[in-house]
Design an enzyme around this catalytic site. Structure first.
Site, PDB file in Angstrom:
ATOM      1  N   GLY A 112       3.773   7.092  -1.322  1.00  0.00           N
ATOM      2  CA  GLY A 112       5.431   7.192  -1.181  1.00  0.00           C
ATOM      3  C   GLY A 112       6.738   7.101  -0.050  1.00  0.00           C
ATOM      4  N   CYS A 147      -0.766   3.961  11.289  1.00  0.00           N
ATOM      5  CA  CYS A 147      -0.800   4.976  11.656  1.00  0.00           C
ATOM      6  C   CYS A 147      -2.042   5.528  12.570  1.00  0.00           C
ATOM      7  CB  CYS A 147      -0.718   6.275  11.064  1.00  0.00           C
ATOM      8  SG  CYS A 147      -1.739   6.334   9.969  1.00  0.00           S
ATOM      9  N   CYS A 173       0.984  -1.199  -0.273  1.00  0.00           N
ATOM     10  CA  CYS A 173      -0.137  -0.336   0.057  1.00  0.00           C
ATOM     11  C   CYS A 173       0.647   1.048  -0.153  1.00  0.00           C
ATOM     12  CB  CYS A 173      -0.515  -0.040   0.767  1.00  0.00           C
ATOM     13  SG  CYS A 173      -1.786  -1.794   1.501  1.00  0.00           S
ATOM     14  N   ALA A 174       1.381   1.456  -1.236  1.00  0.00           N
ATOM     15  CA  ALA A 174       2.128   2.391  -1.260  1.00  0.00           C
ATOM     16  C   ALA A 174       2.154   4.027  -0.633  1.00  0.00           C
ATOM     17  CB  ALA A 174       4.080   2.236  -2.447  1.00  0.00           C
TER      18      ALA A 174
END
Length: 512
Positions: free
Chosen positions: A317, A437, A313-314
């Site tokens: 970036g 997060c 799940c880039a």
């Protein structure tokens, strides 16, 4: 004595007609305002902060995406830009506290106050109670803002309400709000400006990750403090010394990060894009906690080859760029996957400084498909799962007012599916890093436990030990009291303890 009258002065007639028209619009009443308080326009910094609040409320925009271009467009810089930033972000963070105070000073329920007027009142309350602005200036300038943006009639209300707000010091307001709360958690939520459900979830997360519930107040306070900008020096692309030299040339002060050898913290309100290494993606803006979980995954012990890595799940970036820089130093390659095309383009931009051949491809597609499409092909897999973002509330101040408990249901289903796909894509002996997060137990411990309950070929490994292996030399980090179970293996960082976002990391190894 003559009874002859002096000729009428036409200018007096004009002024009389103007005063009559003003009274008909509700502008002619006597007030205690000084003339400066009755001027119609406010300064550009306050106007910018107001416009950001309206955009956030009206368009579901994020303040950190709206404010910087607005300041550039209006050529607001220096101290004015810093003031606008603190005013906008501080008001958004402390909105719950100010609404509770304003509700005691406004004659009708706040949900019956026009949203544009309510935002003016919130901005004024933050200046009166939360900033180093003299009370008379805070009231005067906010009244001017109200006249300029919402009209003269509401401006009179703003004047009266803010004077009432300012008659009671902040500490007395907080004591009153706490005394009137029905229970201790609600008292913490109201005074600490978080929704009650989030406050309760954070308290439970502290306990679940081996910390004391008494830390809840400190955690809320940390969420309400403006974070400093942290840079990442991507290994092999730009070292910390390079960044420091560029910062010196630009008259920007950098300090070493507290934990990560790749982290440098910017002092003041400098624009990171002004540094060449950031502009060309050899470095980037990345929270130190985000750097730490990425470094820990890259340091986790493997069995066998270490040649192909996957970021499932880039977007946007940051972690992918740090992983790619680390992979380049080891002769490994990276596949970066992102489901949303516009975020995939951000990933490509973040990776543009990585040497040719390191990034196999930036794939645009559903990460949940990769477990079946590429079974057992990767040595390391990062799952930076979409989540509520409760660990980054200090950076996204409006998020706390948008999220609801119902969001958890959809997100935790997606998190389970993505983690299952990652375990399908990693080879036997390889490692998966599950990252959020958010410290919410439903998004961290419970997601992992539920996925592991369905399979017997995966084991937890020590994420805390992996973290300690990547810290700057000599750093002593408090990770809470281990309980011998998952809380003793999983890594949970905290704003009030570590000065980072509340990043979570679970490390898993395929056994067979």
């Amino acid at each position: 004595m003559s009874d002859r009258r002096a000729p009428r002065d036409p200018r007096r007639d004009d002024r009389g007609r103007q005063r009559g028209a003003a009274r008909s619009r509700g502008e002619g009443h006597r007030t205690s305002q000084a003339p400066s308080q009755r001027r119609r326009r406010t300064d550009p910094a306050r106007t910018a902060a107001y416009d950001v609040l309206r955009e956030v409320d009206g368009s579901d925009a994020y303040a950190n995406l709206v404010l910087p271009p607005l300041l550039r467009e209006r050529r607001i810089s220096g101290r004015d830009a810093a003031f606008a930033t603190e005013l906008a972000y501080g008001t958004l963070r402390l909105r719950g506290r100010y609404d509770a105070i304003l509700a005691r000073c406004v004659s009708r329920p706040l949900d019956q106050v026009d949203p544009d007027l309510l935002d003016v009142l919130r901005l004024g309350a933050h200046q009166v109670l939360g900033m180093r602005v003299p009370a008379h200036a805070a009231v005067s300038e906010t009244v001017a803002l109200a006249r300029d943006r919402v009209g003269a009639g509401p401006a009179q209300m703003v004047n009266a309400v803010l004077r009432a707000v300012g008659r009671t010091p902040l500490d007395e307001w907080l004591a009153l709000l706490a005394d009137e709360a029905p229970d201790p958690v609600t008292a913490l939520a109201t005074t600490g400006s978080h929704p009650v459900w989030i406050t309760r979830a954070l308290r439970e997360a502290l306990v679940g990750h081996g910390r004391s519930p008494d830390e809840t107040r400190d955690l809320l306070d940390a969420d309400n403090a403006a974070p400093r900008v942290t840079l990442v020096a991507r290994p092999g692309l730009a070292g910390p010394d390079t960044l420091r030299q560029e910062a010196d040339d630009a008259d920007v002060r950098l300090e070493a990060g507290r934990w990560a050898p790749t982290a440098l913290v910017m002092a003041g309100g400098s624009d990171p894009a002004g540094l060449p290494a950031v502009a060309d993606a050899r470095a980037g803006v990345q929270d130190e906690g985000s750097q730490l979980v990425t470094l820990a995954l890259a340091a986790a012990p493997l069995e066998g080859a270490d040649a192909r890595w996957l970021d499932l799940c880039a977007g946007p970036g940051g972690k992918a760029a740090l992983l790619a820089a680390l992979a380049a130093g080891r002769g490994a390659t990276l596949v970066a996957n992102e489901v949303q095309p516009h975020r995939a383009r951000l990933v490509e931009r973040a990776l543009r400084a990585v040497p040719d051949g390191v990034v196999e491809r930036v794939r645009t597609g559903d990460g949940r498909e990769l477990g079946a499409e590429t079974p057992g092909e990767f040595d390391r897999v990062l799952v930076d799962a979409p989540c509520t973002g409760l660990g980054a509330l200090r950076r996204r101040p409006e998020s706390r007012w948008r999220r609801t408990p119902s969001d958890l249901g959809e997100l935790t289903v997606l998190q389970r599916e993505l983690l299952a796909a990652a375990l399908g894509a990693v080879r036997v002996g390889g490692v998966v890093g599950y990252v959020t997060c958010s410290p919410h137990l439903a998004e961290t411990r419970l997601v992992v436990d539920d996925v592991l309950r369905r399979r017997d070929d995966v084991e937890r490994i020590d994420a805390r030990a992996a973290l300690r292996d990547v810290l700057v030399p000599g750093a002593e980090i408090d990770l809470g009291a281990p309980d011998g179970g998952a809380a003793g293996l999983d890594l949970q960082l905290w704003p009030h303890v570590h000065g980072t976002d509340a990043m979570h990391l679970t490390l898993l190894r395929r056994r067979r």
